[in-house]
Design a protein around this motif. Structure first.
Motif, mmCIF file in Angstrom:
data_model
loop_
_atom_site.group_PDB
_atom_site.id
_atom_site.type_symbol
_atom_site.label_atom_id
_atom_site.label_comp_id
_atom_site.label_asym_id
_atom_site.label_seq_id
_atom_site.Cartn_x
_atom_site.Cartn_y
_atom_site.Cartn_z
ATOM 1 N N VAL A 365 -25.873 -14.876 -24.233
ATOM 2 C CA VAL A 365 -26.590 -14.103 -25.499
ATOM 3 C C VAL A 365 -25.554 -13.523 -26.534
ATOM 4 N N LEU A 366 -24.660 -12.882 -25.800
ATOM 5 C CA LEU A 366 -23.575 -12.260 -26.496
ATOM 6 C C LEU A 366 -22.800 -13.318 -27.446
ATOM 7 N N LYS A 367 -22.453 -14.580 -26.531
ATOM 8 C CA LYS A 367 -21.718 -15.371 -27.400
ATOM 9 C C LYS A 367 -22.386 -16.136 -28.410
ATOM 10 N N GLU A 368 -23.642 -16.236 -28.245
ATOM 11 C CA GLU A 368 -24.419 -16.936 -29.111
ATOM 12 C C GLU A 368 -24.758 -16.100 -30.561
ATOM 13 N N ILE A 369 -24.942 -14.809 -30.153
ATOM 14 C CA ILE A 369 -24.866 -13.905 -31.331
ATOM 15 C C ILE A 369 -23.635 -13.925 -32.213
ATOM 16 N N ASP A 370 -22.490 -13.996 -31.374
ATOM 17 C CA ASP A 370 -21.033 -14.091 -32.068
ATOM 18 C C ASP A 370 -20.978 -15.270 -33.104
ATOM 19 N N TYR A 371 -21.304 -16.687 -32.635
ATOM 20 C CA TYR A 371 -21.379 -17.801 -33.164
ATOM 21 C C TYR A 371 -22.519 -17.477 -34.362
ATOM 22 N N PHE A 372 -23.463 -17.083 -34.300
ATOM 23 C CA PHE A 372 -24.480 -16.996 -35.297
ATOM 24 C C PHE A 372 -23.873 -16.120 -36.457
ATOM 25 N N LEU A 373 -23.232 -14.848 -35.795
ATOM 26 C CA LEU A 373 -22.637 -13.943 -36.829
ATOM 27 C C LEU A 373 -21.538 -14.615 -37.755
ATOM 28 N N HIS A 374 -20.773 -15.814 -37.104
ATOM 29 C CA HIS A 374 -19.960 -16.534 -37.662
ATOM 30 C C HIS A 374 -20.290 -17.479 -38.682
ATOM 31 N N LEU A 375 -21.488 -17.957 -38.415
ATOM 32 C CA LEU A 375 -22.247 -18.946 -39.442
ATOM 33 C C LEU A 375 -22.675 -18.117 -40.488
ATOM 34 N N LYS A 376 -23.129 -16.872 -40.388
ATOM 35 C CA LYS A 376 -23.935 -15.990 -41.318
ATOM 36 C C LYS A 376 -22.751 -15.542 -42.273
ATOM 37 N N VAL A 377 -21.342 -15.391 -41.779
ATOM 38 C CA VAL A 377 -20.289 -14.978 -43.036
ATOM 39 C C VAL A 377 -20.006 -16.016 -43.751
ATOM 40 N N GLU A 378 -19.941 -17.352 -42.906
ATOM 41 C CA GLU A 378 -19.493 -18.450 -43.824
ATOM 42 C C GLU A 378 -20.840 -19.069 -44.835
ATOM 43 N N THR A 383 -27.199 -17.086 -48.421
ATOM 44 C CA THR A 383 -28.072 -16.215 -47.820
ATOM 45 C C THR A 383 -28.466 -15.019 -48.765
ATOM 46 N N SER A 384 -27.590 -14.711 -49.644
ATOM 47 C CA SER A 384 -27.700 -13.348 -50.490
ATOM 48 C C SER A 384 -28.441 -13.926 -51.683
ATOM 49 N N SER A 385 -28.222 -15.032 -52.058
ATOM 50 C CA SER A 385 -28.673 -15.503 -53.576
ATOM 51 C C SER A 385 -29.851 -16.483 -53.414
ATOM 52 N N SER A 386 -30.115 -16.671 -52.187
ATOM 53 C CA SER A 386 -31.509 -17.672 -52.094
ATOM 54 C C SER A 386 -32.237 -17.155 -50.597
ATOM 55 N N PRO A 387 -33.760 -17.218 -50.582
ATOM 56 C CA PRO A 387 -34.237 -17.004 -49.492
ATOM 57 C C PRO A 387 -34.221 -18.010 -48.269
ATOM 58 N N GLU A 388 -33.860 -19.271 -48.897
ATOM 59 C CA GLU A 388 -33.653 -20.163 -47.975
ATOM 60 C C GLU A 388 -32.625 -20.206 -47.023
ATOM 61 N N LEU A 389 -32.514 -20.551 -45.681
ATOM 62 C CA LEU A 389 -31.513 -20.656 -45.075
ATOM 63 C C LEU A 389 -30.611 -22.109 -45.097
ATOM 64 N N ALA A 390 -29.127 -21.720 -44.924
ATOM 65 C CA ALA A 390 -28.612 -23.176 -44.935
ATOM 66 C C ALA A 390 -28.950 -23.759 -43.810
ATOM 67 N N GLU A 391 -28.818 -25.079 -43.646
ATOM 68 C CA GLU A 391 -29.353 -26.132 -42.740
ATOM 69 C C GLU A 391 -28.629 -25.685 -41.444
ATOM 70 N N SER A 392 -27.394 -25.562 -41.481
ATOM 71 C CA SER A 392 -26.642 -25.145 -39.870
ATOM 72 C C SER A 392 -27.025 -23.831 -39.467
ATOM 73 N N LEU A 393 -27.377 -22.854 -40.367
ATOM 74 C CA LEU A 393 -27.774 -21.504 -39.998
ATOM 75 C C LEU A 393 -29.198 -21.570 -39.500
ATOM 76 N N ALA A 394 -30.077 -22.366 -40.327
ATOM 77 C CA ALA A 394 -31.347 -22.696 -39.763
ATOM 78 C C ALA A 394 -31.495 -23.358 -38.268
ATOM 79 N N GLN A 395 -30.595 -24.125 -38.148
ATOM 80 C CA GLN A 395 -30.365 -24.864 -36.727
ATOM 81 C C GLN A 395 -30.027 -23.921 -35.737
#
Length: 803
Positions: A365-378, A383-395
């Motif tokens: 779970v910790l590794k998945e959170i770190d990966y998710f946060l990495h995508l969130k930074v990318e 994510t700040s300009s649109s309510p719709e998630l990027a495709e890779s982030l949504a997946q």
């Protein structure tokens, strides 16, 4: 089929009525016209933005005054302000659960008497009368656009929806937009599906809302903004709030939070303040310290099982007490395998596999959170300009949600086995006579177990009913369970430490689910990742867990021969060190080593590697502490060998703590020496010699590890250590210690302020103290607070040797 039959599908009202004719329990919503929905949306939007403008104006001039006055008020005074602003405000935390207990399904179908309890569960007197929550609420809602809170407000009424107490109205053919609409005119506008090809897709992906659900969110926000405005006016009732040219009263950068342990993250505090903070989507990073702490705890648990015989024995006995074999039949007959080797085989096998499973689960779970946060930074800009998630982030979010769901199922599986067998709750359940052809145990509830007035038992049994758990929501049930245990002493005494730990894990998973749910208001109608792909990815990530499970749950391991705790793990570390106690401790450690050697040899036969060999690179290796041989002591009074390791470890802590004090101490001593020094009338006076001698002596005391170090502690710390190491010569008897006091004395908070070099020295000293700590902790009766629901404070010092 004639034209009249076809037209029913074009008329939602007729369609719902036809469906309700076949199923009387199907709820029929209130139907709206487009003009009615549009008029209501415009009215709500106007009220929301008008109240927000007034709040911004008040806070820009008086926020500092509001904070100061609110913190000075007593609880009764705060409650008076809340009641004045909202006369019918619910009294208790989670008023929706309170209403659920008061009204049965038949009453709800005819109309609820507690609509506000279902619609606005965060507006209650118990939570908002606490010092920080209203201040957070005021600042978050005034300083941020209302669209940020759409998902949180939509999800907050989940229980009201599933209980059919507050059903949203219905309007077909339109999508309402709220997220990303930051003006009064745009907020709540509706788009017809016939006029815009993307309108339906926006609703199916969660960007837009069904108009009835959108109107309900608008009503919730309008009620909250009006309430906050009235609260601000009530706090500042003696000030002229309508004058335009008032001087600003600057507010502090952060609202002061009067919590007992502000240095350490707390899941209880995180969940308590969540309805009043800014709850942006994908804010999972706030849970990372808690997940990391839980992962570290699971790692320490494994090593404690391998190192400490008394801890191993305690865990095995605890697991044995939470097995369904402990239940009696309705006629009072025990299970046929109870107290036999077969029973202990099951206990030991399940204890081992769960110990390693817990570690691997939280590590993943910790590794998945770190990966998710990495995508969130990318994708931060998107994510700040649109309510719709990027495709890779949504997946990634879809895969992470599936991972969490599967782990929740595993925790619920443990709950089904252990909750009914827990000693304080065992009286409510009986076991059916055992079928000799299989090992499955069937448990039934006694007739008196499901009374509605036993709120604790009802909450505990919700976890056993998949449909009820879905309707209530895991995070909501854990929240209410924590409140029940915290506020009711009788309920608290019915929760064993083992069950408390399971509740703690479920609470953490529940908060993860809530954070994931903030990405969309309710279930998505569109599929981001196919279910088959989710299962494939999950099996790939948990392949190692499956291999270890298969090895540790084989029926031919014969663990009972070396692992039954029948005296072989008695570990008298709480006794005074003598030749006899030393031999007893060494014997228990040898028996424990035999057990783990047997387990590792079995794993090598099956896989070619030991368990830790299979976990190479995941589980860090440690050196186990073992009791040294007894050495006869000289008759001279010396420190007992039992405390020598502690003295050495604390000496290093003392050196770190007081190195910074040494200079000031020396300077003070020099000045005092100069004042006391008399001028010589005969011979040549010596100048400047006292200070170097004093400095050399002070440094020598710090650097010599073989000499006992005398160091100062605060009065608070002194009380902790005298309680831990109580002697018969002390007048006051030993007593219990609050967990926060123990953490403070162990200087965990101090480690945060150290430089990198000092922190490294702190870790080296901590490693020595940890070895002594794990050896003595159980004997001294030191343990963290029972992790009842959300009560555990999590401490995550990087690479900390102490769990």
């Amino acid at each position: 089929m004639d034209s009249s039959d076809d037209s029913i599908y074009d008329d939602p009202q007729r369609l719902f009525e036809a469906m309700a004719a076949g199923n009387p329990n199907l709820p029929v919503p209130v139907f709206l016209s487009f003009s009615e929905a549009k008029s209501a949306a415009q009215r709500y939007s106007k009220d929301i933005f008008s109240a927000q403008r007034d709040l911004v104006k008040i806070l820009s001039h008086h926020e500092g005054t509001i904070i100061k006055r609110w913190l000075k008020k007593t609880t009764a005074q705060r409650q008076k302000v809340l009641t004045t602003a909202y006369p019918s405000i619910p009294l208790t935390h989670r008023p929706d659960f309170w209403a659920l207990r008061k009204e049965n399904p038949a009453q709800l179908r005819t109309g609820t008497q507690y609509r506000d309890h279902w619609l606005l569960p965060s507006l209650n007197r118990e939570d908002l009368s606490k010092p920080q929550n209203l201040l957070l609420f005021l600042r978050s809602r005034a300083r941020n656009p209302p669209g940020i809170f759409v998902n949180a407000d939509a999800n907050s009424v989940h229980i009201g929806h599933t209980a059919r107490a507050v059903m949203p109205p219905y309007l077909s053919g339109y999508t309402m937009l709220l997220m990303g609409q930051n003006t009064q005119a745009a907020y709540g506008r509706m788009i017809a599906w016939e006029e815009d090809d993307e309108a339906f897709d926006m609703m199916s992906t969660g960007i837009g809302l069904q108009p009835g659900e959108g109107l309900q969110v608008l009503e919730i926000q309008q009620r909250k903004m009006q309430f906050l405005l009235q609260c601000a006016k009530g706090i500042l009732q003696d000030l002229p709030l309508n004058e335009p040219d008032l001087p600003n009263s600057p507010a502090p950068a952060h609202v002061p939070l009067p919590v007992s342990s502000p240095d350490w993250p707390s899941l209880t505090q995180e969940i308590e303040e969540a309805p009043y903070r800014v709850q942006s989507a994908l804010d999972i990073d706030c849970l990372r310290p808690l997940i990391g702490a839980r992962r570290n705890e699971a790692e320490d648990f494994i090593w404690s099982l391998r190192e400490d015989p008394s801890f191993f024995q305690q865990v095995v006995l605890e697991w044995s007490e939470h097995r369904q074999e402990k239940l009696l039949t309705a006629r009072g007959k025990p299970h046929p395998v109870l107290h036999q080797n077969t029973f202990w085989e099951r206990v030991l096998s399940n204890m081992l596999s769960n110990a390693y499973f817990d570690f691997m689960i939280w590590d993943l779970v910790l590794k998945e959170i770190d990966y998710f946060l990495h995508l969130k930074v990318e994708h931060a800009h998107q994510t700040s300009s649109s309510p719709e998630l990027a495709e890779s982030l949504a997946q990634a979010l879809a895969h992470f949600e599936h991972l969490v769901d599967q782990f929740i199922k595993g925790s619920i599986g443990k709950w089904e086995v252990s909750m009914v067998a827990s000693p304080p709750l065992r009286q409510h359940y009986v076991r059916e006579p055992q079928d000799p052809t299989n090992t499955r145990i069937k448990v039934m509830s006694k007739g008196t177990s499901r009374k509605r007035d036993d709120h604790l038992l009802w909450l505990l049994e919700v976890f056993l009913q998949e449909d009820q758990l879905f309707l209530c929501g895991l995070e909501n049930v854990c929240d209410e369970l924590e409140r029940e245990i915290r506020t009711d002493r009788a309920s608290r005494e019915r929760i064993s430490p083992y069950i408390a730990k399971l509740i703690s894990d479920l609470s953490l998973f529940g908060e993860l689910k809530r954070q994931i749910g903030l990405a969309t208001p309710g279930p998505r109608m569109s599929v981001v990742v196919e279910q088959k792909e989710k299962h494939t990815e999950f099996e790939k990530k948990t392949k190692l867990m499956g291999q270890i499970f298969n090895v540790l749950t084989k029926t031919d391991m014969k663990l009972a021969e070396v692992g039954i705790p029948q005296g072989k793990f008695n570990y008298p570390s709480d006794k005074r060190r003598t030749a006899t106690t030393t031999r007893a401790m060494q014997k228990a450690e040898k028996n424990l080593d035999v057990f783990w050697t047997y387990v590792d040899d079995h794993c090598k036969e099956e896989t070619g590697k030991s368990i830790h060999g299979m976990l190479n690179g995941i589980l860090k290796d440690r050196q186990l502490h073992r009791t040294s041989d007894w050495v006869e002591q000289d008759p001279k009074p010396q420190h007992s060998s039992n405390h020598s390791e502690l003295d050495a470890a604390l000496s290093q802590f003392a050196a770190i703590e007081f190195q910074s004090r040494t200079e000031s101490t020396i300077d003070t001593a020099i000045s005092q020496a100069k004042e006391k020094q008399k001028s010589k009338t005969h011979g040549i006076p010596r100048t400047g010699s006292s200070a170097p001698e004093l400095e050399n002596e002070s440094n020598a005391c710090i650097e010599e590890d073989d000499k006992p170090t005398i160091f100062e502690v605060s009065k608070r710390g002194f009380k902790v250590f005298t309680t831990l190491f109580h002697t018969s010569t002390e007048e006051e008897p030993p007593g219990d210690l609050p967990w926060s006091e123990f953490l403070s004395a162990m200087a965990l908070g101090h480690a945060r302020s150290l430089s990198q070099q000092e922190f490294q020295r702190y870790q080296e000293a901590g490693a020595r103290l940890a070895r002594w700590y794990r050896k003595r902790c159980a004997a001294l009766g030191v343990r963290g607070p029972h992790q009842i629901g959300l009560l555990a404070n999590a401490v995550d010092v990087p690479n900390s040797p102490v769990g």
